[in-house]
Design an enzyme around this catalytic site. Structure first.
Site, short mmCIF file in Angstrom:
data_model
loop_
_atom_site.label_atom_id
_atom_site.label_comp_id
_atom_site.label_asym_id
_atom_site.label_seq_id
_atom_site.Cartn_x
_atom_site.Cartn_y
_atom_site.Cartn_z
N ARG A 51 0.87 -1.18 0.00
CA ARG A 51 0.00 0.00 0.00
C ARG A 51 0.90 1.23 0.00
NH1 ARG A 51 2.31 1.94 3.80
NH2 ARG A 51 0.74 3.57 3.85
N GLY A 52 0.28 2.41 -0.06
CA GLY A 52 1.07 3.63 -0.23
C GLY A 52 1.22 3.88 -1.72
N ALA A 53 0.94 5.12 -2.11
CA ALA A 53 0.84 5.41 -3.54
C ALA A 53 2.06 4.99 -4.37
CB ALA A 53 0.52 6.90 -3.72
N ARG A 88 -7.15 -0.37 -6.83
CA ARG A 88 -7.41 0.73 -5.88
C ARG A 88 -7.58 2.02 -6.69
NH1 ARG A 88 -4.18 1.31 -0.46
NH2 ARG A 88 -6.11 2.35 0.12
N GLN A 199 -2.48 2.80 9.98
CA GLN A 199 -1.15 2.74 9.34
C GLN A 199 -0.11 3.50 10.16
OE1 GLN A 199 -4.01 3.32 7.76
NE2 GLN A 199 -3.95 2.80 5.59
N ASP A 240 -1.71 10.85 -2.26
CA ASP A 240 -2.07 9.78 -3.20
C ASP A 240 -2.36 10.33 -4.58
OD1 ASP A 240 -2.68 8.60 -0.41
OD2 ASP A 240 -2.54 6.91 -1.79
O1 MRU Z 1 -4.46 3.42 2.14
P1 MRU Z 1 -2.96 3.55 2.08
O2 MRU Z 1 -2.27 2.99 3.27
O3 MRU Z 1 -2.41 3.04 0.77
O4 MRU Z 1 -2.74 5.12 2.10
C1 MRU Z 1 -1.45 5.66 2.10
C2 MRU Z 1 -1.44 7.12 2.21
O5 MRU Z 1 -2.46 7.77 2.29
C3 MRU Z 1 -0.10 7.78 2.09
O6 MRU Z 1 -0.05 8.94 2.88
C4 MRU Z 1 0.08 8.14 0.62
O7 MRU Z 1 0.00 6.99 -0.17
C5 MRU Z 1 1.34 8.81 0.36
S1 MRU Z 1 2.63 7.73 0.70
C6 MRU Z 1 4.06 8.00 0.21
#
Ligand code: MRU
Length: 368
Positions: A51-53, A88, A199, A240
């Site tokens: 996860r994480g963009a 996603r 998270q 994201d």
């Molecule tokens: O739902 P997630 O855990 O994928 O969300 C992650 C976030 O919102 C982060 O802040 C975002 O992806 C930026 S990460 C480098």
């Protein structure tokens, strides 16, 4: 970054497969997992094992390479691309990475596609590391300035996990923190737990501890109080999807922190790698906001004292719940973007000054 003193990334090649850290098992267990097909990659993204963009983008690029290794015919690749992009909806890196691999491989003959797809995915992965390292350098300047001015540890608030676990390495919002810490600048991070999936509590707290960065976990609703008490010098969060106008979709709860920061005169920075900028969208109102299973709201997951994973219900049985995974912070609440090319104002002009090559796509009519 470091785990138990060893260097580790979140995703890597393992023979013909791709390996990941399964983030649904952290912080209690460090488990890796091999993914052998684009379907397995899509499942890992959907269930948030990755996860994480930026990491979602990197994983999807590898997913395309695994698809091409099986069958490089155009129709099969298009099907794999559609499944990955749908896994996603909010992080634009996913579409960006899949489009980039598709564009490269459809330009060559079928037999050349598997090797080219893997090469392109590898480049996306290495670029992610370089981008985040550069964000770390630029963001460290902001932290160093506060450190010089205050002459005490710099207090930084972050939300969700925008550390190295959300990327291939270094992180976005936490890259400046790691760079500052490694340079000997005293920092302390307020980690917002980030309901519903926590998270912050699960991932940010874990990776900061592994690297030895001082930090304290707080509930999400403590952020305003901390700021009023003068306990936060800077807020740094990830993104994201950032629109060409500078609106920011990030984990639900980011907007409220930005509001509290504005009311208390706390600088609110967004660490924005260029692949997370959607140059085709102007208004943040057009960003698709993921809605996840309400069970993530009505239930909570943890670890028993006996070392067992537990899921318990918080709400009355059959309690209605809704689970918006992201919110949009308008550009006017953002002090600046920390990008790989420097710090910009949160506006179309600010972003285009750093990325002039997008001038044309950023002024085209908005996609619906
Ligand atoms: O739902 P997630 O855990 O994928 O969300 C992650 C976030 O919102 C982060 O802040 C975002 O992806 C930026 S990460 C480098």
């Amino acid at each position: 970054m470091r785990v138990e003193g060893r260097s580790m990334r979140t995703i890597w090649r393992e023979g013909e497969a791709v390996a990941i850290i399964d983030q649904t098992r952290l912080p209690h267990e460090l488990v890796t997992r091999r993914l052998q097909s684009s379907e397995e990659v899509a499942e890992a993204i959907r269930t948030m094992r990755v996860r994480g963009a930026p990491l979602i983008g990197a994983a999807a690029a590898y997913g395309m390479a695994l698809a091409a290794a099986r069958d490089a015919a155009r129709e099969t690749l298009e099907k794999a691309a559609a499944t990955l992009v749908a896994s996603r909806p909010t992080a634009v890196n996913l579409r960006w990475a899949v489009t980039r691999v598709m564009r490269a491989i459809l330009a060559v003959e079928e037999k050349e596609r598997p090797a080219l797809a893997m090469r392109e995915a590898g480049e996306i992965v290495e670029e992610d590391v370089a981008i985040n390292r550069a964000i770390g350098e630029h963001g460290m300047g902001l932290i160093a300035a506060v450190s010089r001015e205050k002459g005490r540890p710099v207090e930084i608030l972050t939300h969700c996990n925008a550390g190295w676990l959300a990327t291939v390495d270094w992180g976005t919002a936490l890259a400046p923190v790691y760079r500052a810490f490694d340079e000997g600048i005293a920092v302390h991070v307020w980690v917002a737990e980030t309901r519903p999936r926590n998270q912050g509590a699960h991932l940010t707290a874990w990776e900061l501890a592994e690297h030895g960065v001082p930090h304290t976990l707080v509930v999400d609703s403590a952020a305003g109080h901390l700021m009023r008490e003068g306990l936060v010098d800077l807020a740094i969060v990830g993104t994201d999807r950032t629109t060409a106008e500078g609106d920011v979709a990030n984990k639900i709860g980011t907007y409220m922190k930005a509001l509290a920061a504005r009311d208390n005169g706390v600088p609110f920075y967004v660490a924005a790698p260029s692949p997370s900028i959607d140059w085709e969208l102007g208004s943040g109102a057009l960003i698709p906001i993921e809605r996840r299973d309400p069970r993530e709201v009505t239930h909570i997951e943890g670890w028993s004292e006996e070392g067992r994973r537990l899921v318990v219900r918080l709400s009355p049985e059959r309690c209605p719940a809704v689970n918006y995974a992201f919110d949009v912070t308008p550009a006017r609440l953002v002090t600046g973007f920390i990008t790989e090319r420097g710090v910009s104002a949160a506006s179309r002009a600010g972003l285009l000054a750093l990325f002039p090559e997008h001038r044309e796509s950023a002024t085209r009519e908005e996609r619906c």
